[in-house]
Design a protein around this motif. Sequence first.
Motif, short mmCIF file in Angstrom:
data_model
loop_
_atom_site.label_atom_id
_atom_site.label_comp_id
_atom_site.label_asym_id
_atom_site.label_seq_id
_atom_site.Cartn_x
_atom_site.Cartn_y
_atom_site.Cartn_z
N ASN A 104 -5.33 -1.94 -2.35
CA ASN A 104 -3.69 -1.75 -2.23
C ASN A 104 -3.29 -1.06 -3.83
OD1 ASN A 104 -2.48 -1.87 -0.03
ND2 ASN A 104 -2.90 -4.08 0.09
N SER B 128 -1.53 2.35 -4.07
CA SER B 128 -0.29 2.49 -5.01
C SER B 128 -0.44 3.72 -5.98
CB SER B 128 -0.07 1.27 -5.87
OG SER B 128 0.23 0.20 -4.73
N LEU C 121 0.19 -1.78 1.27
CA LEU C 121 1.41 -1.78 0.64
C LEU C 121 2.14 -0.10 0.87
CD1 LEU C 121 0.44 -2.77 -3.11
CD2 LEU C 121 1.49 -4.05 -0.98
N GLU D 188 8.53 0.16 -4.74
CA GLU D 188 8.72 -0.91 -5.26
C GLU D 188 7.07 -1.59 -5.61
OE1 GLU D 188 10.91 -5.51 -5.53
OE2 GLU D 188 10.60 -4.31 -3.67
N ASP D 189 6.45 -1.81 -4.56
CA ASP D 189 5.00 -1.92 -4.68
C ASP D 189 4.31 -0.90 -5.69
OD1 ASP D 189 5.40 -4.67 -3.49
OD2 ASP D 189 4.89 -3.54 -1.56
N TYR D 190 4.39 0.25 -5.38
CA TYR D 190 3.88 1.41 -5.97
C TYR D 190 4.07 1.26 -7.50
CZ TYR D 190 3.32 3.39 -1.12
OH TYR D 190 3.24 3.32 -0.09
N LYS E 86 5.01 -1.47 -9.29
CA LYS E 86 4.51 -2.63 -9.62
C LYS E 86 2.92 -2.44 -9.93
CE LYS E 86 3.66 -7.31 -8.28
NZ LYS E 86 3.81 -8.34 -6.98
#
Length: 159
Positions: free
Chosen positions: A21, A25, A79, A83-85, A87
Amino acid sequence: MKLNTIGLPVEESEVIIVELNVLLSNYQIYYQSLRGLHWNIRGRRFFDLHLKFEELYNDSQLKIDLIAERVLTLGGRPLHTFEDYIKFKQLPVGKNISNDVEGIELIVSSLSQLLTIEREILNKASEINDEGTNSMMSDFIVEQEKTIWMMNAWLEDSL
């Protein structure tokens, strides 16, 4: 030891899922940077680089899908939010780059960082005989090493 549906240890697979993940990202960041390079490149090398950047972002899009599907195969969830990328971002973001040398340097830097992440995944996957992840990482690594070599050769010409 509890095994998942493909015969790999669950606990160790969960570690690989997290790492995949992170890779996913960072590939999304790389993909977006390549799109920006494709759209914004200027100068005498426009035609060649415009096509090259499109080739690279299309390849990245395929790899993004492969990574997400591997996460699912291992029993995880890929993911899928910006927002996750952000992070988990380790790569530089290419913003408003129109210069050819600056664009190629961004690609070399990004691929070098992706290689670091991929080699870590390869090592962890090897420890649990996760040949599916190993094979994918090996394929990515070989291709990216060659792309870095070619990009560096291109940079030598422009010095």
